[in-house]
Design a protein around this motif. Sequence first.
Motif, PDB file in Angstrom:
ATOM      1  N   ALA A   1       0.837  -1.204   0.000  1.00 43.67           N
ATOM      2  CA  ALA A   1       0.000   0.000   0.000  1.00 43.67           C
ATOM      3  C   ALA A   1       0.873   1.256   0.000  1.00 43.67           C
ATOM      4  N   GLU A   2       1.925   1.216   0.819  1.00 40.26           N
ATOM      5  CA  GLU A   2       2.847   2.351   0.875  1.00 40.26           C
ATOM      6  C   GLU A   2       3.536   2.562  -0.480  1.00 40.26           C
ATOM      7  N   LEU A   3       4.038   1.480  -1.068  1.00 47.44           N
ATOM      8  CA  LEU A   3       4.740   1.565  -2.356  1.00 47.44           C
ATOM      9  C   LEU A   3       3.807   1.968  -3.488  1.00 47.44           C
ATOM     10  N   ARG A   4       2.585   1.482  -3.427  1.00 49.21           N
ATOM     11  CA  ARG A   4       1.594   1.810  -4.461  1.00 49.21           C
ATOM     12  C   ARG A   4       1.391   3.319  -4.529  1.00 49.21           C
ATOM     13  N   ASN A   5       1.292   3.956  -3.372  1.00 47.44           N
ATOM     14  CA  ASN A   5       1.099   5.396  -3.331  1.00 47.44           C
ATOM     15  C   ASN A   5       2.386   6.157  -3.625  1.00 47.44           C
ATOM     16  N   GLN A   6       3.490   5.678  -3.100  1.00 45.26           N
ATOM     17  CA  GLN A   6       4.768   6.359  -3.298  1.00 45.26           C
ATOM     18  C   GLN A   6       5.184   6.396  -4.766  1.00 45.26           C
ATOM     19  N   TYR A   7       5.008   5.270  -5.476  1.00 43.07           N
ATOM     20  CA  TYR A   7       5.489   5.166  -6.846  1.00 43.07           C
ATOM     21  C   TYR A   7       4.374   5.060  -7.886  1.00 43.07           C
ATOM     22  N   ARG A   8       3.131   5.161  -7.458  1.00 44.23           N
ATOM     23  CA  ARG A   8       1.976   5.063  -8.372  1.00 44.23           C
ATOM     24  C   ARG A   8       1.970   3.741  -9.140  1.00 44.23           C
ATOM     25  N   LEU A   9       2.262   2.680  -8.400  1.00 42.17           N
ATOM     26  CA  LEU A   9       2.284   1.337  -8.987  1.00 42.17           C
ATOM     27  C   LEU A   9       0.891   0.728  -8.962  1.00 42.17           C
TER      28      LEU A   9
ATOM     29  N   THR B   1      -1.494  -2.390  -8.051  1.00 47.53           N
ATOM     30  CA  THR B   1      -1.444  -3.243  -6.858  1.00 47.53           C
ATOM     31  C   THR B   1      -0.572  -4.484  -7.057  1.00 47.53           C
ATOM     32  N   PRO B   2      -0.713  -5.241  -8.157  1.00 45.68           N
ATOM     33  CA  PRO B   2       0.161  -6.426  -8.303  1.00 45.68           C
ATOM     34  C   PRO B   2       1.655  -6.072  -8.308  1.00 45.68           C
ATOM     35  N   ASP B   3       2.008  -4.975  -8.972  1.00 42.78           N
ATOM     36  CA  ASP B   3       3.409  -4.562  -9.001  1.00 42.78           C
ATOM     37  C   ASP B   3       3.886  -4.159  -7.613  1.00 42.78           C
ATOM     38  N   ALA B   4       3.030  -3.470  -6.864  1.00 42.88           N
ATOM     39  CA  ALA B   4       3.388  -3.062  -5.506  1.00 42.88           C
ATOM     40  C   ALA B   4       3.585  -4.280  -4.605  1.00 42.88           C
ATOM     41  N   ILE B   5       2.779  -5.300  -4.790  1.00 43.73           N
ATOM     42  CA  ILE B   5       2.923  -6.531  -4.007  1.00 43.73           C
ATOM     43  C   ILE B   5       4.245  -7.228  -4.342  1.00 43.73           C
ATOM     44  N   GLN B   6       4.572  -7.314  -5.613  1.00 45.12           N
ATOM     45  CA  GLN B   6       5.839  -7.936  -6.011  1.00 45.12           C
ATOM     46  C   GLN B   6       7.027  -7.171  -5.430  1.00 45.12           C
ATOM     47  N   LEU B   7       6.991  -5.844  -5.505  1.00 42.09           N
ATOM     48  CA  LEU B   7       8.092  -5.043  -4.984  1.00 42.09           C
ATOM     49  C   LEU B   7       8.173  -5.130  -3.460  1.00 42.09           C
ATOM     50  N   ALA B   8       7.040  -5.098  -2.793  1.00 43.67           N
ATOM     51  CA  ALA B   8       7.029  -5.229  -1.331  1.00 43.67           C
ATOM     52  C   ALA B   8       7.639  -6.562  -0.914  1.00 43.67           C
ATOM     53  N   THR B   9       7.321  -7.607  -1.640  1.00 41.82           N
ATOM     54  CA  THR B   9       7.899  -8.923  -1.353  1.00 41.82           C
ATOM     55  C   THR B   9       9.415  -8.878  -1.504  1.00 41.82           C
ATOM     56  N   ALA B  10       9.891  -8.272  -2.580  1.00 41.09           N
ATOM     57  CA  ALA B  10      11.339  -8.160  -2.807  1.00 41.09           C
ATOM     58  C   ALA B  10      12.019  -7.408  -1.673  1.00 41.09           C
ATOM     59  N   ILE B  11      11.414  -6.328  -1.238  1.00 46.99           N
ATOM     60  CA  ILE B  11      12.005  -5.504  -0.180  1.00 46.99           C
ATOM     61  C   ILE B  11      11.989  -6.237   1.159  1.00 46.99           C
TER      62      ILE B  11
END
Length: 146
Positions: A96-104, A106-116
Amino acid sequence: MGRIDLETVQKISLDSNCFIYLMEGSPYEKFLLHLFRKIENGDLQAVTSTLTVTEILSHPYKKGNIRLVEEYRGLLSSFPNMKVRAVDFHVADRAAELRNQYRLKTPDAIQLATAILEDTQIFVTNDKDFSSVDFPIVYLQSNNLR
């Protein structure tokens, strides 16, 4: 970003498209075979999200290709040195944080959150939606991997 030497990387995160390109063929197939061999041999640790299961099985289910569904299931459920992380509360919150920060999306934000959250060093994808992200993103088409 400069070239990434896979000899210096220990843990990577893989986007869904890496699995699709590996299993269904692509111009990146040779590199992905090399990458997955390094994972299989334990030279690299890998992680992906359970979201990957949904993303890669959708098309084979739609086409009625149960053989490909089973191949993907086998790959994701038992591939050595690869973790499939569930979308738990922590992943959802960070997404949710990444989705708003980078305008991703939802699926992309989930993938990136997992990586982080899994402390990976790079995220391998071919999705240009990550171009503004402040995380080491490696695009298959960029030839930044060796």
